[in-house]
Structure formats: structure tokens, C-alpha cells
Design a protein around this motif. Structure first.
Motif, PDB file in Angstrom:
ATOM      1  N   PRO A 110     -15.082  45.647   0.479  1.00 45.51           N
ATOM      2  CA  PRO A 110     -15.140  44.381  -0.260  1.00 45.51           C
ATOM      3  C   PRO A 110     -15.357  43.209   0.699  1.00 45.51           C
ATOM      4  O   PRO A 110     -14.933  43.244   1.854  1.00 45.51           O
ATOM      5  CB  PRO A 110     -13.765  44.291  -0.932  1.00 45.51           C
ATOM      6  CG  PRO A 110     -13.150  45.646  -0.794  1.00 45.51           C
ATOM      7  CD  PRO A 110     -13.751  46.256   0.427  1.00 45.51           C
ATOM      8  N   LEU A 111     -15.993  42.177   0.198  1.00 42.42           N
ATOM      9  CA  LEU A 111     -16.270  40.996   1.011  1.00 42.42           C
ATOM     10  C   LEU A 111     -14.986  40.405   1.586  1.00 42.42           C
ATOM     11  O   LEU A 111     -14.938  39.999   2.750  1.00 42.42           O
ATOM     12  CB  LEU A 111     -17.000  39.949   0.161  1.00 42.42           C
ATOM     13  CG  LEU A 111     -17.294  38.602   0.819  1.00 42.42           C
ATOM     14  CD1 LEU A 111     -18.152  38.780   2.066  1.00 42.42           C
ATOM     15  CD2 LEU A 111     -17.978  37.663  -0.174  1.00 42.42           C
ATOM     16  N   ARG A 112     -13.933  40.358   0.783  1.00 45.03           N
ATOM     17  CA  ARG A 112     -12.660  39.789   1.245  1.00 45.03           C
ATOM     18  C   ARG A 112     -12.133  40.535   2.473  1.00 45.03           C
ATOM     19  O   ARG A 112     -11.693  39.923   3.448  1.00 45.03           O
ATOM     20  CB  ARG A 112     -11.630  39.843   0.117  1.00 45.03           C
ATOM     21  CG  ARG A 112     -10.266  39.280   0.485  1.00 45.03           C
ATOM     22  CD  ARG A 112      -9.294  39.385  -0.669  1.00 45.03           C
ATOM     23  NE  ARG A 112      -9.655  38.480  -1.764  1.00 45.03           N
ATOM     24  CZ  ARG A 112     -10.222  38.880  -2.899  1.00 45.03           C
ATOM     25  NH1 ARG A 112     -10.514  40.168  -3.095  1.00 45.03           N
ATOM     26  NH2 ARG A 112     -10.504  38.007  -3.843  1.00 45.03           N
ATOM     27  N   GLY A 137     -14.702  37.880  -3.917  1.00 40.96           N
ATOM     28  CA  GLY A 137     -14.126  38.600  -2.790  1.00 40.96           C
ATOM     29  C   GLY A 137     -14.091  40.097  -2.967  1.00 40.96           C
ATOM     30  O   GLY A 137     -13.987  40.841  -1.987  1.00 40.96           O
ATOM     31  N   SER A 138     -14.182  40.576  -4.204  1.00 39.21           N
ATOM     32  CA  SER A 138     -14.157  42.019  -4.451  1.00 39.21           C
ATOM     33  C   SER A 138     -15.556  42.638  -4.420  1.00 39.21           C
ATOM     34  O   SER A 138     -15.703  43.849  -4.570  1.00 39.21           O
ATOM     35  CB  SER A 138     -13.501  42.308  -5.804  1.00 39.21           C
ATOM     36  OG  SER A 138     -14.250  41.718  -6.859  1.00 39.21           O
ATOM     37  N   ARG A 139     -16.559  41.814  -4.226  1.00 41.84           N
ATOM     38  CA  ARG A 139     -17.937  42.321  -4.207  1.00 41.84           C
ATOM     39  C   ARG A 139     -18.164  43.211  -2.991  1.00 41.84           C
ATOM     40  O   ARG A 139     -17.806  42.861  -1.866  1.00 41.84           O
ATOM     41  CB  ARG A 139     -18.912  41.145  -4.174  1.00 41.84           C
ATOM     42  CG  ARG A 139     -20.370  41.536  -4.370  1.00 41.84           C
ATOM     43  CD  ARG A 139     -21.253  40.310  -4.372  1.00 41.84           C
ATOM     44  NE  ARG A 139     -22.643  40.639  -4.619  1.00 41.84           N
ATOM     45  CZ  ARG A 139     -23.635  39.766  -4.573  1.00 41.84           C
ATOM     46  NH1 ARG A 139     -23.373  38.491  -4.302  1.00 41.84           N
ATOM     47  NH2 ARG A 139     -24.872  40.147  -4.804  1.00 41.84           N
ATOM     48  N   ARG A 140     -18.746  44.382  -3.214  1.00 41.48           N
ATOM     49  CA  ARG A 140     -18.967  45.342  -2.137  1.00 41.48           C
ATOM     50  C   ARG A 140     -20.195  44.969  -1.314  1.00 41.48           C
ATOM     51  O   ARG A 140     -21.125  44.321  -1.798  1.00 41.48           O
ATOM     52  CB  ARG A 140     -19.156  46.746  -2.721  1.00 41.48           C
ATOM     53  CG  ARG A 140     -18.046  47.181  -3.665  1.00 41.48           C
ATOM     54  CD  ARG A 140     -16.800  47.586  -2.926  1.00 41.48           C
ATOM     55  NE  ARG A 140     -15.695  47.880  -3.837  1.00 41.48           N
ATOM     56  CZ  ARG A 140     -14.541  48.413  -3.455  1.00 41.48           C
ATOM     57  NH1 ARG A 140     -14.337  48.694  -2.183  1.00 41.48           N
ATOM     58  NH2 ARG A 140     -13.586  48.640  -4.333  1.00 41.48           N
ATOM     59  N   PRO A 145     -24.369  40.808  -0.520  1.00 45.09           N
ATOM     60  CA  PRO A 145     -24.044  39.403  -0.818  1.00 45.09           C
ATOM     61  C   PRO A 145     -24.732  38.417   0.118  1.00 45.09           C
ATOM     62  O   PRO A 145     -24.852  37.235  -0.214  1.00 45.09           O
ATOM     63  CB  PRO A 145     -22.522  39.361  -0.651  1.00 45.09           C
ATOM     64  CG  PRO A 145     -22.198  40.508   0.257  1.00 45.09           C
ATOM     65  CD  PRO A 145     -23.190  41.573  -0.086  1.00 45.09           C
ATOM     66  N   TRP A 146     -25.187  38.876   1.280  1.00 44.25           N
ATOM     67  CA  TRP A 146     -25.852  37.977   2.236  1.00 44.25           C
ATOM     68  C   TRP A 146     -27.209  37.492   1.739  1.00 44.25           C
ATOM     69  O   TRP A 146     -27.797  36.590   2.331  1.00 44.25           O
ATOM     70  CB  TRP A 146     -26.016  38.678   3.584  1.00 44.25           C
ATOM     71  CG  TRP A 146     -26.734  39.988   3.509  1.00 44.25           C
ATOM     72  CD1 TRP A 146     -28.085  40.199   3.489  1.00 44.25           C
ATOM     73  CD2 TRP A 146     -26.132  41.280   3.422  1.00 44.25           C
ATOM     74  NE1 TRP A 146     -28.366  41.534   3.402  1.00 44.25           N
ATOM     75  CE2 TRP A 146     -27.187  42.232   3.363  1.00 44.25           C
ATOM     76  CE3 TRP A 146     -24.820  41.742   3.394  1.00 44.25           C
ATOM     77  CZ2 TRP A 146     -26.954  43.602   3.276  1.00 44.25           C
ATOM     78  CZ3 TRP A 146     -24.589  43.105   3.308  1.00 44.25           C
ATOM     79  CH2 TRP A 146     -25.639  44.015   3.245  1.00 44.25           C
ATOM     80  N   MET A 152     -23.976  31.718   0.917  1.00 48.14           N
ATOM     81  CA  MET A 152     -23.699  32.015   2.326  1.00 48.14           C
ATOM     82  C   MET A 152     -23.554  30.727   3.134  1.00 48.14           C
ATOM     83  O   MET A 152     -22.717  30.628   4.032  1.00 48.14           O
ATOM     84  CB  MET A 152     -24.812  32.882   2.900  1.00 48.14           C
ATOM     85  CG  MET A 152     -24.794  34.319   2.416  1.00 48.14           C
ATOM     86  SD  MET A 152     -23.496  35.312   3.183  1.00 48.14           S
ATOM     87  CE  MET A 152     -24.232  35.590   4.808  1.00 48.14           C
ATOM     88  N   GLY A 153     -24.368  29.729   2.805  1.00 44.65           N
ATOM     89  CA  GLY A 153     -24.253  28.445   3.491  1.00 44.65           C
ATOM     90  C   GLY A 153     -22.910  27.787   3.231  1.00 44.65           C
ATOM     91  O   GLY A 153     -22.276  27.244   4.143  1.00 44.65           O
ATOM     92  N   LEU A 154     -22.455  27.845   1.976  1.00 45.27           N
ATOM     93  CA  LEU A 154     -21.149  27.279   1.635  1.00 45.27           C
ATOM     94  C   LEU A 154     -20.020  28.061   2.300  1.00 45.27           C
ATOM     95  O   LEU A 154     -19.027  27.476   2.750  1.00 45.27           O
ATOM     96  CB  LEU A 154     -20.963  27.285   0.117  1.00 45.27           C
ATOM     97  CG  LEU A 154     -21.832  26.306  -0.677  1.00 45.27           C
ATOM     98  CD1 LEU A 154     -21.655  26.537  -2.174  1.00 45.27           C
ATOM     99  CD2 LEU A 154     -21.483  24.866  -0.315  1.00 45.27           C
ATOM    100  N   LEU A 155     -20.178  29.377   2.374  1.00 42.72           N
ATOM    101  CA  LEU A 155     -19.155  30.205   3.006  1.00 42.72           C
ATOM    102  C   LEU A 155     -19.033  29.875   4.489  1.00 42.72           C
ATOM    103  O   LEU A 155     -17.922  29.730   5.017  1.00 42.72           O
ATOM    104  CB  LEU A 155     -19.494  31.686   2.819  1.00 42.72           C
ATOM    105  CG  LEU A 155     -18.511  32.693   3.427  1.00 42.72           C
ATOM    106  CD1 LEU A 155     -17.117  32.515   2.833  1.00 42.72           C
ATOM    107  CD2 LEU A 155     -19.003  34.123   3.204  1.00 42.72           C
ATOM    108  N   LEU A 156     -20.163  29.726   5.162  1.00 38.62           N
ATOM    109  CA  LEU A 156     -20.132  29.384   6.585  1.00 38.62           C
ATOM    110  C   LEU A 156     -19.510  28.006   6.796  1.00 38.62           C
ATOM    111  O   LEU A 156     -18.731  27.798   7.733  1.00 38.62           O
ATOM    112  CB  LEU A 156     -21.545  29.425   7.161  1.00 38.62           C
ATOM    113  CG  LEU A 156     -21.650  29.192   8.674  1.00 38.62           C
ATOM    114  CD1 LEU A 156     -20.939  30.301   9.439  1.00 38.62           C
ATOM    115  CD2 LEU A 156     -23.114  29.118   9.106  1.00 38.62           C
ATOM    116  N   GLN A 157     -19.828  27.064   5.922  1.00 39.63           N
ATOM    117  CA  GLN A 157     -19.237  25.727   6.015  1.00 39.63           C
ATOM    118  C   GLN A 157     -17.721  25.795   5.861  1.00 39.63           C
ATOM    119  O   GLN A 157     -16.972  25.157   6.618  1.00 39.63           O
ATOM    120  CB  GLN A 157     -19.823  24.821   4.931  1.00 39.63           C
ATOM    121  CG  GLN A 157     -19.210  23.420   4.901  1.00 39.63           C
ATOM    122  CD  GLN A 157     -19.726  22.596   3.726  1.00 39.63           C
ATOM    123  OE1 GLN A 157     -20.775  22.890   3.152  1.00 39.63           O
ATOM    124  NE2 GLN A 157     -18.981  21.567   3.355  1.00 39.63           N
TER     125      GLN A 157
END
Length: 200
Positions: A110-112, A137-140, A145-146, A152-157
Motif C-alpha cells: 500500500p502507498l501508506r 493510502g491503501s492504494r497498491r 499511483p505515480w 504526486m506534485g501535491l504529495l511531494l510538496q
């Protein structure tokens, strides 16, 4: 007094605490006393069973509460050099690093879980990053997801901002207020009326 207490008294008694720092992103604090070449470091390990390690200015161990094994190749005891380089370090944040980290993970992870292993800021801040980016967060990892560039931009921020809490010049946290909705029964709202009286 114990042998550890005697050593601390001998080496630190007449010295002033000069600075306190964290090693990488590990739960390890280094308290530095005095100035080189007679400087001493008291290293406080705040994980597992914990440990106290007193070193000289070159980080050679003078005494410690218990011998410890940091990994399969690093064993710390008296007269060893404390392995400062073995601590976890902040990853080089970039879009390429984040994408490569996710792509290299197991397809069923999972992403988390992947983020908690790659981003050493604690599960609460990882969860905040996921909420900020609106990523599940449970997405495999098999779902790739990338490929969602905006998320992804928001996640990196969010990850970059999370690391700011560990910087020496980070602003103090402002705190939070939690609002919990209560129903009427919890508020104690009930009947209770009064009768009137007459006078004459």
C-alpha cells in the motif's frame, strides 16, 4: 554511584552544555559539552531499550549503559567509534526520487506503507501528506499511483513541508483545535419545568 554516573561526573562536571542536535532523522540526540579538544558528547538513544553513550571529541566511546548492535555490521562498545553515519538521513526530495521510490516498491504494498518506510517523519505526518494530496493510502503500487502527476506534485510538496518541522529554524507549531459534535443527550438537555405560584 554506578560506573556510568562516575564517568559522567568525571568528564562533564566542569563543562557547559554547548549544543544539542539530532542525528539524521533517528531518535538519537547528541549533547555536546565543552570545546575541542576536550569536548565530550553524551549520545542519548531514544529507541528500543534506550541507551546512554559518552564519547570524546572524536566520538570514541568512553562508557555506555549497554553494548549495542546497530545493524549486522555495526557493534558499539567501549573504545569503538560511535557510528554517526549509520543513522537514517533525510532523502533527497525530488519528483524523480518520489517516482522511483514508488516504482521500486512491491506491487502489493500500500502507498501508506511505502511512504512510512521511505519518509522518516512518523505515521501522523505521512497521513497528513496523504490527506493533503488526496491520495488513497491503501492504494497498491500495482495501480501505479505515480502516474497521477497532479497528486504526486501535491504529495511531494506535503513531504517537503513535513520535513520543515525537523529543521532548526522551523517556526513553532501553532497547535490545533479539535471540535467534536455532541448529541442532545450528551449535552444533558432534558426536561425540567417549573410550576408557577400565585400570590394574593
Amino acid at each position: 554511584p554506578s560506573g556510568m554516573a562516575m564517568k559522567l561526573r568525571k568528564h562533564l562536571r566542569s563543562k557547559r552544555l554547548e549544543r544539542v542536535r539530532q542525528i539524521g532523522t533517528d531518535r538519537v540526540l547528541v549533547l555536546s559539552f565543552g570545546s575541542p579538544p576536550v569536548e565530550n558528547h553524551l549520545i542519548i538513544e531514544l529507541y528500543d531499550r534506550g541507551n546512554l553513550v559518552l564519547t570524546d571529541s572524536e566520538h570514541q566511546v568512553l562508557t555506555l549503559l549497554r553494548n549495542s548492535k546497530h545493524d549486522s555490521d555495526t557493534y558499539v562498545s567501549v573504545r569503538d567509534t560511535y557510528p554517526l553515519g549509520a543513522s537514517k538521513q533525510r532523502p533527497p526530495l525530488s519528483p524523480e526520487w518520489l517516482r522511483d521510490t514508488l516504482m521500486a516498491a512491491d506491487a502489493n504494498a500500500p502507498l501508506r506503507t511505502v511512504l512510512m518506510r521511505a519518509v522518516p517523519v512518523g505515521k501522523e505526518l505521512v497521513e497528513h501528506c496523504l490527506l493533503f494530496s488526496k491520495m488513497d493510502g491503501s492504494r497498491r503500487m500495482g495501480a501505479k499511483p505515480w502516474e497521477d502527476g497532479g497528486a504526486m506534485g501535491l504529495l511531494l510538496q506535503a513531504i517537503s513541508e513535513a520535513f520543515r518541522y525537523f529543521d532548526a529554524d522551523a517556526p513553532p507549531p501553532t497547535g490545533i483545535i479539535v471540535l467534536k459534535q455532541r448529541d442532545d443527550a450528551e449535552n444533558g438537555k432534558g426536561g425540567g419545568g417549573g410550576g408557577g405560584g400565585g400570590g394574593g
